[in-house]
Design a protein around this motif. Structure first.
Motif, PDB file in Angstrom:
ATOM      1  N   GLY A  79      35.362  15.744  68.096  1.00 50.28           N
ATOM      2  CA  GLY A  79      34.744  15.547  66.785  1.00 50.28           C
ATOM      3  C   GLY A  79      34.613  14.080  66.403  1.00 50.28           C
ATOM      4  N   LEU A  80      35.531  13.276  66.886  1.00 51.78           N
ATOM      5  CA  LEU A  80      35.480  11.849  66.549  1.00 51.78           C
ATOM      6  C   LEU A  80      34.434  11.182  67.436  1.00 51.78           C
ATOM      7  N   GLN A  81      33.436  10.600  66.792  1.00 51.61           N
ATOM      8  CA  GLN A  81      32.312  10.013  67.529  1.00 51.61           C
ATOM      9  C   GLN A  81      32.095   8.584  67.076  1.00 51.61           C
TER      10      GLN A  81
ATOM     11  N   VAL B 161      40.447  10.020  72.894  1.00 50.68           N
ATOM     12  CA  VAL B 161      41.569  10.965  72.889  1.00 50.68           C
ATOM     13  C   VAL B 161      41.366  12.152  71.946  1.00 50.68           C
ATOM     14  N   CYS B 162      40.379  12.101  71.089  1.00 50.79           N
ATOM     15  CA  CYS B 162      40.198  13.210  70.134  1.00 50.79           C
ATOM     16  C   CYS B 162      39.993  14.512  70.918  1.00 50.79           C
ATOM     17  N   PRO B 163      40.913  15.469  70.783  1.00 49.33           N
ATOM     18  CA  PRO B 163      40.869  16.636  71.669  1.00 49.33           C
ATOM     19  C   PRO B 163      39.702  17.575  71.400  1.00 49.33           C
ATOM     20  N   THR B 164      39.090  17.460  70.235  1.00 50.13           N
ATOM     21  CA  THR B 164      37.994  18.382  69.912  1.00 50.13           C
ATOM     22  C   THR B 164      36.631  17.736  70.137  1.00 50.13           C
TER      23      THR B 164
ATOM     24  N   VAL C  43      52.735  13.786  57.769  1.00 46.76           N
ATOM     25  CA  VAL C  43      51.982  12.976  56.789  1.00 46.76           C
ATOM     26  C   VAL C  43      50.484  13.128  57.050  1.00 46.76           C
ATOM     27  N   LYS C  44      50.122  13.092  58.323  1.00 51.61           N
ATOM     28  CA  LYS C  44      48.698  13.216  58.687  1.00 51.61           C
ATOM     29  C   LYS C  44      48.109  14.519  58.170  1.00 51.61           C
ATOM     30  N   ARG C  45      48.888  15.590  58.203  1.00 54.12           N
ATOM     31  CA  ARG C  45      48.375  16.895  57.767  1.00 54.12           C
ATOM     32  C   ARG C  45      47.995  16.893  56.288  1.00 54.12           C
TER      33      ARG C  45
ATOM     34  N   PRO D 272      38.625   9.025  60.293  1.00 60.20           N
ATOM     35  CA  PRO D 272      39.860   9.665  60.773  1.00 60.20           C
ATOM     36  C   PRO D 272      40.962   9.602  59.712  1.00 60.20           C
ATOM     37  N   PRO D 273      42.000  10.418  59.868  1.00 60.55           N
ATOM     38  CA  PRO D 273      43.040  10.533  58.836  1.00 60.55           C
ATOM     39  C   PRO D 273      43.736   9.207  58.522  1.00 60.55           C
ATOM     40  N   GLY D 274      43.884   8.960  57.228  1.00 61.92           N
ATOM     41  CA  GLY D 274      44.659   7.803  56.776  1.00 61.92           C
ATOM     42  C   GLY D 274      43.888   6.498  56.724  1.00 61.92           C
TER      43      GLY D 274
ATOM     44  N   GLY E 247      32.938  18.761  66.440  1.00 65.49           N
ATOM     45  CA  GLY E 247      34.365  19.029  66.626  1.00 65.49           C
ATOM     46  C   GLY E 247      35.087  18.705  65.326  1.00 65.49           C
ATOM     47  N   TYR E 248      36.275  19.155  65.186  1.00 65.09           N
ATOM     48  CA  TYR E 248      36.997  19.047  63.914  1.00 65.09           C
ATOM     49  C   TYR E 248      38.259  18.215  64.105  1.00 65.09           C
ATOM     50  N   CYS E 249      38.898  17.883  63.004  1.00 66.57           N
ATOM     51  CA  CYS E 249      40.171  17.174  63.086  1.00 66.57           C
ATOM     52  C   CYS E 249      41.276  18.226  63.215  1.00 66.57           C
ATOM     53  N   ASP E 250      41.862  18.274  64.398  1.00 66.76           N
ATOM     54  CA  ASP E 250      42.855  19.303  64.715  1.00 66.76           C
ATOM     55  C   ASP E 250      44.100  19.124  63.838  1.00 66.76           C
ATOM     56  N   TYR E 251      44.505  20.220  63.187  1.00 66.44           N
ATOM     57  CA  TYR E 251      45.651  20.171  62.267  1.00 66.44           C
ATOM     58  C   TYR E 251      46.928  19.727  62.986  1.00 66.44           C
ATOM     59  N   SER E 252      47.022  19.984  64.289  1.00 68.77           N
ATOM     60  CA  SER E 252      48.247  19.657  65.035  1.00 68.77           C
ATOM     61  C   SER E 252      48.115  18.374  65.830  1.00 68.77           C
ATOM     62  N   CYS E 253      47.193  17.529  65.480  1.00 69.48           N
ATOM     63  CA  CYS E 253      46.951  16.324  66.284  1.00 69.48           C
ATOM     64  C   CYS E 253      46.982  15.074  65.406  1.00 69.48           C
ATOM     65  N   ASN E 254      47.582  14.036  65.914  1.00 66.74           N
ATOM     66  CA  ASN E 254      47.502  12.726  65.240  1.00 66.74           C
ATOM     67  C   ASN E 254      47.230  11.635  66.278  1.00 66.74           C
ATOM     68  N   SER E 255      46.531  12.010  67.359  1.00 67.76           N
ATOM     69  CA  SER E 255      46.376  11.109  68.505  1.00 67.76           C
ATOM     70  C   SER E 255      45.641   9.814  68.177  1.00 67.76           C
ATOM     71  N   CYS E 256      44.573   9.890  67.388  1.00 70.44           N
ATOM     72  CA  CYS E 256      43.746   8.682  67.216  1.00 70.44           C
ATOM     73  C   CYS E 256      44.573   7.542  66.631  1.00 70.44           C
ATOM     74  N   GLY E 257      45.428   7.870  65.647  1.00 66.61           N
ATOM     75  CA  GLY E 257      46.275   6.821  65.061  1.00 66.61           C
ATOM     76  C   GLY E 257      47.320   6.311  66.039  1.00 66.61           C
TER      77      GLY E 257
ATOM     78  N   VAL F  54      33.666   8.006  63.442  1.00 64.69           N
ATOM     79  CA  VAL F  54      33.380   8.930  62.334  1.00 64.69           C
ATOM     80  C   VAL F  54      33.593  10.350  62.843  1.00 64.69           C
ATOM     81  N   LEU F  55      34.006  11.221  61.937  1.00 63.74           N
ATOM     82  CA  LEU F  55      34.197  12.619  62.320  1.00 63.74           C
ATOM     83  C   LEU F  55      32.881  13.364  62.097  1.00 63.74           C
ATOM     84  N   VAL F  56      32.353  13.930  63.162  1.00 65.55           N
ATOM     85  CA  VAL F  56      31.124  14.730  63.056  1.00 65.55           C
ATOM     86  C   VAL F  56      31.555  16.180  63.240  1.00 65.55           C
TER      87      VAL F  56
HETATM   88  S1  SF4 Z   1      43.879  13.344  64.224  1.00 66.47           S
HETATM   89 FE1  SF4 Z   1      43.363  14.171  66.258  1.00 66.47          FE
HETATM   90  S2  SF4 Z   1      41.828  15.751  65.862  1.00 66.47           S
HETATM   91 FE2  SF4 Z   1      41.958  14.476  64.012  1.00 66.47          FE
HETATM   92  S3  SF4 Z   1      40.329  12.968  64.266  1.00 66.47           S
HETATM   93 FE3  SF4 Z   1      42.234  12.078  65.058  1.00 66.47          FE
HETATM   94  S4  SF4 Z   1      42.213  12.542  67.224  1.00 66.47           S
HETATM   95 FE4  SF4 Z   1      40.680  13.884  66.296  1.00 66.47          FE
END
Ligand code: SF4
Ligand code: SF4
Length: 531
Positions: free
Chosen positions: A377-379, A372-375, A425-427, A351-353, A400-410, A394-396
């Motif tokens: 993708g995070l498994q 919480v990963c909305p797509t 910053v996440k973007r 995940p980011p960062g 699903g993908y890491c949504d450009y408008s999301c920073n939920s996991c952190g 890990v992102l698979v």
């Molecule tokens: S930032 Fe959002 S979309 Fe990206 S991996 Fe984390 S939860 Fe999933």
């Protein structure tokens, strides 16, 4: 024991009332656990901190701080649980632990009359599990924390049961939706539950493993009531160590005790020893009060007692001690061995960062981020991150993908294993690199037009750009074909291109961990590639 024995009627009524209170608290705690689990879509979306159970869990706090060698303020709340254990004994296990409550409600084998149900020496196995957990944490590994009861339950529900439930419901909805008259009802029902009860997370093999482990934990009840709590739970062991010195203790008025053994038979923890005047082991007793209610003479009471009476009974022989230390040393060594043979996996997209070492020393395998990963993708990793990274996120990208408008996991990670990055910053955080497989990509491999990846790329400057070239198609016509090309320094590895690639099976564009793209797919080696 005490000569001023309690009045039978008063004590049994009082015990019954306290026991009922305990059952109410158990139900409320379990409801709270599920409310927080289902309600968490982002930090701050629930009335209480979404990670309150992890914060209150002292094993999570101690292990994380040991492994990361950092003070994690949010997890210091676990100290309150330890302090309360010094007053009330192992109340957490009997009153609050959601897994303990589920085990209380799971059918269990009851001991036969006249048979002993005391926990015996096997109860020390949980201290071995605790020792291995703490020692491996001291060496920087948190893998064994998968056995912590809070992480175990949260992970099973969020990473296995909910995705399985979602898959079944979504499939049934799909069937029903084909019948036109049912469509409004299906849409209404779906709108009602999607997002909190139905998740985007795909159900796949690790989920089956989780369900198998969880079913095993429940099935152990068929051997002994609360088998898990008696013999295996590392958190129970930690609290057991503290509750040896607890102020609140179990007393039997020996002068009035009729030795009917009902207390010993009623105790779900096997804590009461008939050979020791029906005294309860402070380390095993969860203050459930079942014994006090079961006693027909009403001679069991829970009262405060000075600490110096709380003498531990376990006096291990030298052989037992050495055997235990041997098991702990071998277990810990095995856990660490994998560190030395750790090889980089190109598919290990985090995940980011995330800094890999920091993640391994702080991730308590709770599954909050994957929840919480909305797509979806995070498994949780089964083998991608090796043994040391078991169940870390890990992102698979094909899922699903890491949504450009999301920073939920952190935002929801309770330990800071995934840094809490602001969205801007996440973007910019680079988590991988997309690489085009020209042997599969439609314009390269088959001369067919396709620009899905370029269209999907969320980076404003576009990390995938298109080169135009005139080619002669299969009908002999000259056409302009657009070839996608990854702009290396712009790609953040979000994986939406891989996710959206229209090819069946493996995508023609894949995201690899930074610096880990395999040589045969490195850019510029084929006709086209990356800059
Ligand atoms: S930032 Fe959002 S979309 Fe990206 S991996 Fe984390 S939860 Fe999933
Ligand atoms: S990284 Fe994910 S699984 Fe690990 S502690 Fe943070 S939220 Fe939990």
């Amino acid at each position: 024991m005490a000569d001023n024995g309690p009045d039978k009627k008063r004590v049994s009524t009082g015990s019954r009332r306290w026991r009922r209170a305990r059952q109410v608290v158990q139900v409320l705690a379990l409801l709270l656990f599920f409310y927080l689990l289902l309600g968490t879509r982002q930090a701050g979306t629930t009335a209480l901190p979404h990670d309150i159970f992890f914060r209150l869990d002292p094993l999570v706090g101690i292990s994380t701080m040991l492994a990361s060698r950092q003070w994690v303020p949010a997890l210091a709340v676990g100290g309150v649980t330890l302090l309360l254990t010094l007053v009330l004994g192992r109340f957490w296990c009997g009153w609050l632990c959601p897994l303990g409550t589920i085990l209380d409600w799971t059918p269990a084998r009851r001991p036969r009359r006249g048979r002993s149900d005391t926990a015996g020496h096997w109860k020390y196995v949980k201290y071995l599990v605790l020792s291995i957990t703490l020692l491996s944490a001291a060496l920087g590994s948190l893998t064994i924390l998968v056995l912590d009861p809070i992480t175990l339950l949260f992970r099973t529900v969020s990473n296995a049961l909910l995705p399985a439930f979602s898959t079944v419901v979504t499939t049934v909805e799909g069937w029903l939706y084909r019948m036109e008259p049912l469509q409004p009802a299906v849409e209404w029902l779906d709108g009602l539950v999607r997002g909190w009860l139905l998740t985007e997370q795909a159900f796949f093999i690790p989920g089956l493993l989780l369900i198998a482990v969880f079913t095993g934990v429940l099935a152990l009840n068929a051997i002994r009531r609360r088998f898990w709590c008696r013999y295996l739970c590392p958190l129970g062991a930690l609290l057991g160590l503290f509750s040896r010195f607890a102020w609140l203790r179990h007393f039997v008025d020996e002068g009035k005790c009729t030795s009917c053994r009902r207390c010993a038979l009623s105790c779900p923890m096997g804590a009461i020893d008939p050979e020791r005047g029906f005294a309860a082991s402070a380390a095993e007793c969860t203050v459930c009060l079942d014994c006090a209610e079961a006693c027909p003479a009403g001679v069991i009471a829970f009262r405060g007692q000075k600490v110096h009476h709380a003498i531990p009974h376990f006096q291990p022989s030298r052989r037992q001690l050495f055997a235990s230390l041997g098991v702990v040393a071998i277990g810990t060594a095995l856990l660490k061995t994998t560190t030395f043979f750790r090889s980089k996996n190109p598919m290990l997209v985090r995940p980011p960062g995330v800094q890999e070492e920091e993640l391994l020393s702080k991730c308590v395998r709770c599954g909050e981020c994957t929840r919480v990963c909305p797509t979806g993708g995070l498994q949780p990793s089964l083998t991608t991150a090796g043994w040391e990274g078991l169940w870390t996120p890990v992102l698979v990208s094909r899922f699903g993908y890491c949504d450009y408008s999301c920073n939920s996991c952190g935002q929801v990670c309770p330990t800071g294993a995934i840094p809490r990055l602001p969205l801007d910053v996440k973007r910019l955080a680079v988590i991988g690199l997309a690489v085009i497989d020209e042997e599969r990509c439609l314009p390269y491999a088959e001369g067919k037009p396709c620009i899905v990846c370029e269209e999907m790329c969320p980076v404003p400057e576009k990390a995938i750009q298109l080169d135009e070239e005139s080619v002669v198609n299969e009908h002999g016509e000259t056409v302009i074909l657009q070839y996608p090309r990854v702009i290396r320094h712009l790609c953040i590895g979000c994986g939406i291109c891989e996710y959206q690639c229209p090819l069946e099976g493996e995508a023609a564009i894949r995201v690899y961990a930074p610096g880990e793209a395999p040589p045969h797919e490195q850019p510029q080696q084929r006709r086209r590639g990356q800059q």
